[in-house]
Write a protein that holds these residues in place. Sequence first.
Motif, PDB file in Angstrom:
ATOM      1  N   SER A 340       0.845  -1.189   0.000  1.00 41.32           N
ATOM      2  CA  SER A 340       0.000   0.000   0.000  1.00 41.32           C
ATOM      3  C   SER A 340       0.879   1.238   0.000  1.00 41.32           C
ATOM      4  O   SER A 340       2.045   1.189   0.437  1.00 41.32           O
ATOM      5  CB  SER A 340      -0.937   0.020   1.226  1.00 41.32           C
ATOM      6  OG  SER A 340      -0.196   0.269   2.402  1.00 41.32           O
ATOM      7  N   ILE A 341       0.327   2.333  -0.476  1.00 37.55           N
ATOM      8  CA  ILE A 341       1.077   3.590  -0.505  1.00 37.55           C
ATOM      9  C   ILE A 341       1.259   4.147   0.901  1.00 37.55           C
ATOM     10  O   ILE A 341       2.227   4.862   1.182  1.00 37.55           O
ATOM     11  CB  ILE A 341       0.368   4.621  -1.419  1.00 37.55           C
ATOM     12  CG1 ILE A 341       1.286   5.822  -1.683  1.00 37.55           C
ATOM     13  CG2 ILE A 341      -0.946   5.082  -0.808  1.00 37.55           C
ATOM     14  CD1 ILE A 341       0.762   6.763  -2.734  1.00 37.55           C
ATOM     15  N   VAL A 342       0.349   3.801   1.827  1.00 39.47           N
ATOM     16  CA  VAL A 342       0.476   4.271   3.209  1.00 39.47           C
ATOM     17  C   VAL A 342       1.723   3.678   3.857  1.00 39.47           C
ATOM     18  O   VAL A 342       2.525   4.394   4.467  1.00 39.47           O
ATOM     19  CB  VAL A 342      -0.786   3.910   4.018  1.00 39.47           C
ATOM     20  CG1 VAL A 342      -0.574   4.221   5.493  1.00 39.47           C
ATOM     21  CG2 VAL A 342      -1.991   4.675   3.495  1.00 39.47           C
ATOM     22  N   SER A 343       1.898   2.351   3.733  1.00 37.19           N
ATOM     23  CA  SER A 343       3.078   1.711   4.318  1.00 37.19           C
ATOM     24  C   SER A 343       4.348   2.201   3.641  1.00 37.19           C
ATOM     25  O   SER A 343       5.391   2.346   4.291  1.00 37.19           O
ATOM     26  CB  SER A 343       2.963   0.189   4.205  1.00 37.19           C
ATOM     27  OG  SER A 343       2.815  -0.211   2.851  1.00 37.19           O
ATOM     28  N   PHE A 344       4.284   2.484   2.339  1.00 33.99           N
ATOM     29  CA  PHE A 344       5.443   3.030   1.623  1.00 33.99           C
ATOM     30  C   PHE A 344       5.815   4.410   2.161  1.00 33.99           C
ATOM     31  O   PHE A 344       6.993   4.693   2.436  1.00 33.99           O
ATOM     32  CB  PHE A 344       5.129   3.108   0.128  1.00 33.99           C
ATOM     33  CG  PHE A 344       6.199   3.791  -0.690  1.00 33.99           C
ATOM     34  CD1 PHE A 344       7.448   3.209  -0.848  1.00 33.99           C
ATOM     35  CD2 PHE A 344       5.948   5.009  -1.300  1.00 33.99           C
ATOM     36  CE1 PHE A 344       8.443   3.837  -1.592  1.00 33.99           C
ATOM     37  CE2 PHE A 344       6.928   5.644  -2.043  1.00 33.99           C
ATOM     38  CZ  PHE A 344       8.178   5.050  -2.196  1.00 33.99           C
ATOM     39  N   ASN A 345       4.813   5.275   2.330  1.00 32.18           N
ATOM     40  CA  ASN A 345       5.077   6.626   2.845  1.00 32.18           C
ATOM     41  C   ASN A 345       5.674   6.588   4.254  1.00 32.18           C
ATOM     42  O   ASN A 345       6.617   7.328   4.554  1.00 32.18           O
ATOM     43  CB  ASN A 345       3.782   7.446   2.843  1.00 32.18           C
ATOM     44  CG  ASN A 345       3.356   7.860   1.459  1.00 32.18           C
ATOM     45  OD1 ASN A 345       4.179   7.933   0.547  1.00 32.18           O
ATOM     46  ND2 ASN A 345       2.078   8.121   1.276  1.00 32.18           N
ATOM     47  N   MET A 346       5.131   5.731   5.112  1.00 27.93           N
ATOM     48  CA  MET A 346       5.616   5.667   6.487  1.00 27.93           C
ATOM     49  C   MET A 346       7.041   5.123   6.551  1.00 27.93           C
ATOM     50  O   MET A 346       7.875   5.628   7.297  1.00 27.93           O
ATOM     51  CB  MET A 346       4.672   4.823   7.339  1.00 27.93           C
ATOM     52  CG  MET A 346       3.310   5.477   7.554  1.00 27.93           C
ATOM     53  SD  MET A 346       2.291   4.645   8.802  1.00 27.93           S
ATOM     54  CE  MET A 346       1.997   3.071   7.998  1.00 27.93           C
ATOM     55  N   ALA A 347       7.324   4.090   5.749  1.00 27.14           N
ATOM     56  CA  ALA A 347       8.677   3.531   5.734  1.00 27.14           C
ATOM     57  C   ALA A 347       9.674   4.537   5.153  1.00 27.14           C
ATOM     58  O   ALA A 347      10.803   4.654   5.642  1.00 27.14           O
ATOM     59  CB  ALA A 347       8.691   2.233   4.918  1.00 27.14           C
ATOM     60  N   PHE A 348       9.256   5.270   4.143  1.00 22.24           N
ATOM     61  CA  PHE A 348      10.152   6.258   3.521  1.00 22.24           C
ATOM     62  C   PHE A 348      10.502   7.360   4.524  1.00 22.24           C
ATOM     63  O   PHE A 348      11.653   7.784   4.625  1.00 22.24           O
ATOM     64  CB  PHE A 348       9.494   6.861   2.282  1.00 22.24           C
ATOM     65  CG  PHE A 348      10.472   7.485   1.327  1.00 22.24           C
ATOM     66  CD1 PHE A 348      10.911   6.786   0.218  1.00 22.24           C
ATOM     67  CD2 PHE A 348      10.966   8.768   1.528  1.00 22.24           C
ATOM     68  CE1 PHE A 348      11.817   7.335  -0.667  1.00 22.24           C
ATOM     69  CE2 PHE A 348      11.869   9.340   0.657  1.00 22.24           C
ATOM     70  CZ  PHE A 348      12.301   8.615  -0.447  1.00 22.24           C
ATOM     71  N   ARG A 349       9.492   7.829   5.282  1.00 14.65           N
ATOM     72  CA  ARG A 349       9.756   8.847   6.299  1.00 14.65           C
ATOM     73  C   ARG A 349      10.713   8.315   7.369  1.00 14.65           C
ATOM     74  O   ARG A 349      11.576   9.048   7.858  1.00 14.65           O
ATOM     75  CB  ARG A 349       8.449   9.281   6.971  1.00 14.65           C
ATOM     76  CG  ARG A 349       7.519  10.093   6.094  1.00 14.65           C
ATOM     77  CD  ARG A 349       6.440  10.739   6.957  1.00 14.65           C
ATOM     78  NE  ARG A 349       5.350  11.257   6.144  1.00 14.65           N
ATOM     79  CZ  ARG A 349       4.171  10.670   6.035  1.00 14.65           C
ATOM     80  NH1 ARG A 349       3.933   9.549   6.678  1.00 14.65           N
ATOM     81  NH2 ARG A 349       3.220  11.193   5.292  1.00 14.65           N
ATOM     82  N   LEU A 350      10.546   7.044   7.725  1.00 17.16           N
ATOM     83  CA  LEU A 350      11.373   6.463   8.776  1.00 17.16           C
ATOM     84  C   LEU A 350      12.845   6.456   8.387  1.00 17.16           C
ATOM     85  O   LEU A 350      13.710   6.787   9.193  1.00 17.16           O
ATOM     86  CB  LEU A 350      10.901   5.037   9.079  1.00 17.16           C
ATOM     87  CG  LEU A 350      11.732   4.248  10.102  1.00 17.16           C
ATOM     88  CD1 LEU A 350      11.694   4.929  11.463  1.00 17.16           C
ATOM     89  CD2 LEU A 350      11.232   2.813  10.191  1.00 17.16           C
ATOM     90  N   PHE A 351      13.137   6.074   7.143  1.00 16.66           N
ATOM     91  CA  PHE A 351      14.527   5.930   6.720  1.00 16.66           C
ATOM     92  C   PHE A 351      15.116   7.193   6.108  1.00 16.66           C
ATOM     93  O   PHE A 351      16.319   7.425   6.200  1.00 16.66           O
ATOM     94  CB  PHE A 351      14.655   4.777   5.724  1.00 16.66           C
ATOM     95  CG  PHE A 351      14.347   3.433   6.310  1.00 16.66           C
ATOM     96  CD1 PHE A 351      15.163   2.881   7.288  1.00 16.66           C
ATOM     97  CD2 PHE A 351      13.223   2.725   5.918  1.00 16.66           C
ATOM     98  CE1 PHE A 351      14.873   1.651   7.846  1.00 16.66           C
ATOM     99  CE2 PHE A 351      12.931   1.491   6.469  1.00 16.66           C
ATOM    100  CZ  PHE A 351      13.753   0.948   7.440  1.00 16.66           C
TER     101      PHE A 351
END
Length: 372
Positions: A340-351
């Motif tokens: 999902s794009i939500v999990s992608f956005n959250m992981a991208f912010r994390l790293f």
Amino acid sequence: MKSNVIEVFMAAVFIVALIVMIVYQLSKNQRYRTLTSRAQKSAPVVLAVCAVLIMCDLTAGGGFLWRVPLDLMLAVFPLSLMQSQLWDLRRYRIWMIVCSVTSLSLAAFYVCCALGLSGMPSCRIFTVTAVLLAVLYALFYIYAVFLRLRNIRVLMQSGNVWTYLGLSVESVYLAIVLMLMIIVMIAVAADCVWGTVQMIVADLLLGGLTVSYALRIASESMFLFWQNQERSIVESMKVSTADNSGNTARENELYKELYERLVEYFEQEKPYLNGSLTINDVGSVVFSNKLYISRAINQYTGRNFCQFVNYYRIMYAMECFKKNKELKVAELWPLCGFNSIVSFNMAFRLFMGENPSDWCRKEKIRSSRAGK
């Protein structure tokens, strides 16, 4: 006469605020056409319909302050679903269309009332309808929180701090809506004899909620005013996870060998591109169990298995974008194994400490400058 002046002033405030947000979002969409998300494309439509509804409502005569909560709730509901951090609502367009059609129908009704073709219902009808819509809004988010907390073990093991932040932020917005709902319910119980000041406060709060959702969609940010603090939180999360690595464990040759096999497997075979990859799948390839794999990853990276996999996915997404600058964010996340794009956005912010769309824009600028 005084009430008419107040109604015109309030309508002007709402319409100007909505138009400013529409222009801002459209200009941003035009500037970054290839990086614009669906929510950013849809938000101006919802805001424009809301502005038309408020304009038509003003022509319908007195009682504008009592009707405007319903007008704004019809915009708040789809905007909140577009921006929610709680779930990936892929079919939010259905709700956007339903609310927009309802708003346009209500606008046409206001015009008919202004022309004398229909009579205006009592304020009780509008306030009860606004309360029902607010209840629906609340039930949606209570259900979303229930889905998140239903499998608390998976939530705790995911290591995704953004999930907890999302729960907190959405709870604040939900609390505001519930407070407004209580205000309107009290007004209904009092047979609409509340003072003008109380209704102005309620309308301004609801209008501010509408604008805040639009700003969050435009900035693709969880927080509205504390975006620098949001980046600081991400950085502190990265540091804290890195500090958890045990120095003594690094000296363990068994974990060192296992970690090297993991890295070699991920770099050569790219198993992270499989969206359904599990730690058991990896264990069958590197000839180990999930306990040893988790310990090896944690001791050498400070991350858990999900974070380890997502790190490789984010690096692969960045590599894909550097090769093709025309890729959209909506096209990146399926390429690198996210579901999902939500999990992608959250992981991208994390790293990376920023939104994927912001990073893509900066990367485009860097590459264009380097080309010159």
